[in-house]
Write a protein that holds these residues in place. Structure first.
Motif, PDB file in Angstrom:
ATOM      1  N   TYR A   8      61.494 -50.928   2.706  1.00 40.01           N
ATOM      2  CA  TYR A   8      59.850 -50.417   3.067  1.00 40.01           C
ATOM      3  C   TYR A   8      58.990 -51.501   3.105  1.00 40.01           C
ATOM      4  O   TYR A   8      58.737 -52.459   1.783  1.00 40.01           O
ATOM      5  CB  TYR A   8      59.221 -49.469   2.194  1.00 40.01           C
TER       6      TYR A   8
ATOM      7  N   VAL B  31      60.707 -54.038  -0.292  1.00 38.59           N
ATOM      8  CA  VAL B  31      61.296 -53.114  -1.103  1.00 38.59           C
ATOM      9  C   VAL B  31      62.439 -52.181   0.085  1.00 38.59           C
ATOM     10  O   VAL B  31      62.480 -51.608   0.150  1.00 38.59           O
ATOM     11  CB  VAL B  31      60.705 -51.336  -2.245  1.00 38.59           C
TER      12      VAL B  31
ATOM     13  N   VAL C 170      65.294 -49.721  -0.217  1.00 41.14           N
ATOM     14  CA  VAL C 170      65.065 -48.207  -1.293  1.00 41.14           C
ATOM     15  C   VAL C 170      66.732 -47.318  -1.196  1.00 41.14           C
ATOM     16  O   VAL C 170      67.320 -47.157  -2.291  1.00 41.14           O
ATOM     17  CB  VAL C 170      64.220 -46.932  -1.263  1.00 41.14           C
TER      18      VAL C 170
ATOM     19  N   SER D 190      63.550 -42.954 -12.663  1.00 40.70           N
ATOM     20  CA  SER D 190      61.751 -42.717 -11.533  1.00 40.70           C
ATOM     21  C   SER D 190      62.140 -44.239 -10.576  1.00 40.70           C
ATOM     22  O   SER D 190      62.713 -44.763 -10.599  1.00 40.70           O
ATOM     23  CB  SER D 190      61.456 -43.000 -12.688  1.00 40.70           C
ATOM     24  N   GLY D 191      62.284 -44.361  -9.108  1.00 39.03           N
ATOM     25  CA  GLY D 191      62.052 -44.920  -8.156  1.00 39.03           C
ATOM     26  C   GLY D 191      63.405 -45.212  -7.677  1.00 39.03           C
ATOM     27  O   GLY D 191      63.610 -46.389  -7.087  1.00 39.03           O
TER      28      GLY D 191
ATOM     29  N   GLY E 135      65.417 -43.678  -6.364  1.00 42.31           N
ATOM     30  CA  GLY E 135      65.452 -43.986  -3.992  1.00 42.31           C
ATOM     31  C   GLY E 135      65.745 -42.026  -3.590  1.00 42.31           C
ATOM     32  O   GLY E 135      66.077 -42.077  -2.216  1.00 42.31           O
ATOM     33  N   LYS E 136      65.963 -41.899  -4.567  1.00 36.75           N
ATOM     34  CA  LYS E 136      66.015 -40.336  -4.301  1.00 36.75           C
ATOM     35  C   LYS E 136      65.833 -39.387  -3.475  1.00 36.75           C
ATOM     36  O   LYS E 136      65.786 -38.672  -2.745  1.00 36.75           O
ATOM     37  CB  LYS E 136      66.275 -38.968  -6.291  1.00 36.75           C
ATOM     38  N   SER E 137      64.184 -39.657  -3.397  1.00 34.58           N
ATOM     39  CA  SER E 137      63.235 -38.409  -2.782  1.00 34.58           C
ATOM     40  C   SER E 137      63.568 -39.587  -1.381  1.00 34.58           C
ATOM     41  O   SER E 137      62.963 -38.980  -0.006  1.00 34.58           O
ATOM     42  CB  SER E 137      61.934 -38.853  -2.819  1.00 34.58           C
ATOM     43  N   THR E 138      63.495 -40.738  -1.487  1.00 33.33           N
ATOM     44  CA  THR E 138      63.681 -41.383   0.724  1.00 33.33           C
ATOM     45  C   THR E 138      65.168 -41.067   0.913  1.00 33.33           C
ATOM     46  O   THR E 138      64.953 -40.640   2.449  1.00 33.33           O
ATOM     47  CB  THR E 138      64.111 -42.593   0.159  1.00 33.33           C
TER      48      THR E 138
HETATM   49  P1  ADP Z   1      61.989 -41.445  -6.041  1.00 37.58           P
HETATM   50  O1  ADP Z   1      62.628 -39.989  -6.014  1.00 37.58           O
HETATM   51  O2  ADP Z   1      64.058 -41.800  -7.123  1.00 37.58           O
HETATM   52  O3  ADP Z   1      61.474 -41.089  -7.860  1.00 37.58           O
HETATM   53  P2  ADP Z   1      61.459 -42.587  -4.220  1.00 37.58           P
HETATM   54  O4  ADP Z   1      62.303 -42.732  -3.565  1.00 37.58           O
HETATM   55  O5  ADP Z   1      60.560 -41.673  -4.080  1.00 37.58           O
HETATM   56  O6  ADP Z   1      62.105 -42.892  -5.127  1.00 37.58           O
HETATM   57  O7  ADP Z   1      61.448 -44.131  -4.097  1.00 37.58           O
HETATM   58  C1  ADP Z   1      61.962 -45.547  -3.898  1.00 37.58           C
HETATM   59  C2  ADP Z   1      61.303 -46.715  -4.210  1.00 37.58           C
HETATM   60  O8  ADP Z   1      60.583 -46.483  -2.779  1.00 37.58           O
HETATM   61  C3  ADP Z   1      60.368 -46.800  -5.484  1.00 37.58           C
HETATM   62  O9  ADP Z   1      60.106 -48.042  -5.829  1.00 37.58           O
HETATM   63  C4  ADP Z   1      58.801 -46.533  -4.463  1.00 37.58           C
HETATM   64  O10 ADP Z   1      57.928 -46.913  -4.979  1.00 37.58           O
HETATM   65  C5  ADP Z   1      58.972 -46.737  -3.088  1.00 37.58           C
HETATM   66  N1  ADP Z   1      59.112 -46.429  -2.341  1.00 37.58           N
HETATM   67  C6  ADP Z   1      58.502 -45.232  -1.689  1.00 37.58           C
HETATM   68  N2  ADP Z   1      58.070 -44.554  -0.874  1.00 37.58           N
HETATM   69  C7  ADP Z   1      57.295 -45.868  -0.255  1.00 37.58           C
HETATM   70  C8  ADP Z   1      56.787 -45.741   0.654  1.00 37.58           C
HETATM   71  N3  ADP Z   1      55.734 -44.679   1.968  1.00 37.58           N
HETATM   72  N4  ADP Z   1      56.072 -47.152   1.199  1.00 37.58           N
HETATM   73  C9  ADP Z   1      56.021 -48.343   0.478  1.00 37.58           C
HETATM   74  N5  ADP Z   1      57.123 -48.180  -0.349  1.00 37.58           N
HETATM   75  C10 ADP Z   1      57.665 -46.609  -0.992  1.00 37.58           C
END
Ligand code: ADP
Ligand code: MG
Length: 238
Positions: free
Chosen positions: A11, A18, A20, A40-41, A43-46
């Motif tokens: 990102y 970042v 990810v 948390s953070g 990259g699981k959701s990504t």
């Molecule tokens: P998790 O689900 O493990 O908490 P995420 O996959 O949500 O982690 O996020 C991983 C990293 O990517 C975090 O640092 C988050 O801030 C960043 N991030 C997630 N989505 C976006 C986005 N749309 N734009 C910029 N940064 C993002």
């Protein structure tokens, strides 16, 4: 069933970069119940969004069986998301003005379009009712989300995800907003869906105690994935 190869995603926002996903490889077998844990953070959701075609990788591939899906056109990805994939989120994402029954009927309504709806409505009511009974909410068909507990809202969201008979269910911290007991009930429900219907499940959680029900645990650490033996994951919680 679904796999990823050398998946990368970064990102960029202004000067912030970042990284990810730093080259993820993962193979999920048909019928598997996989847990993805990690801080948390991390990259699981990504990862889950990219696998479910809700987001695009920068490079690497997502394969559904032998078929590459990350580069399909929008309508084909929509079809996958409405049929093959089901999604559950931490905050349920129910429509507040609709009853549980209507919420669970929504995917059929969207799929049918307005003109076909009259002919399909009766069947949709029957399917949605059966699914709500299946998740233990046969007595809550006409309640609205605000009249339900958190666990009941998540059961409604699970029924809605299952009504289109998905092959793969993506669950992003499905218990993240629930107390311990409701969280355990939800994971047990997912386990029974996995066992009885053979639905492949990928569940993101940062609650290590909940991984007991799953077949396999992988851990995300700053954009990289490692295997974590289930026994070790459970012990780490004690
Ligand atoms: P998790 O689900 O493990 O908490 P995420 O996959 O949500 O982690 O996020 C991983 C990293 O990517 C975090 O640092 C988050 O801030 C960043 N991030 C997630 N989505 C976006 C986005 N749309 N734009 C910029 N940064 C993002
Ligand atoms: Mg997340």
């Amino acid at each position: 069933m679904i796999s990823v190869q050398n998946l990368r995603k970064t990102y960029r926002r202004h000067a912030n970069v970042v990284e990810v996903l730093k080259g993820i490889d993962l193979v999920i077998e048909s019928g598997e119940f996989l847990a993805v844990v990690g801080a948390s953070g991390s990259g699981k959701s990504t990862l889950m969004h990219v696998m479910g075609t809700l987001d695009q990788p920068d490079s690497g591939m997502v394969m559904l069986g032998p078929r590459r899906i990350d580069n399909l056109g929008r309508s084909e990805q929509n079809r996958l998301r409405n049929g093959t994939f089901g999604f559950i989120f931490q905050f349920y994402h129910l429509l507040p003005e609709l009853t549980t029954l209507q919420n669970v009927m929504m995917p059929a309504l969207v799929g049918a379009g307005v003109f076909n709806w009259m002919g399909r409505k009766r069947e949709a009511v029957r399917n949605a009712t059966e699914m709500l009974e299946r998740v233990g909410l046969g007595h809550r068909l006409h309640h609205k989300p605000r009249e339900l507990s958190g666990g009941e809202m998540q059961r409604t969201a699970i029924a809605r995800a299952l009504v289109a008979k998905p092959k793969i269910l993506f669950a992003d911290e499905p218990t993240g907003n629930l107390d311990t007991d409701s969280g355990k009930d939800i994971v047990e429900l997912l386990k029974s869906v996995n066992r009885d219907q053979g639905v492949t499940i990928l569940m993101v959680t940062h609650n290590l105690e909940l991984v007991r029900q799953t077949d396999r645990v992988v851990r995300m650490t700053s954009g990289r994935l490692g295997e974590l033996p289930v026994e070790r994951a459970v012990l780490a919680e004690c």
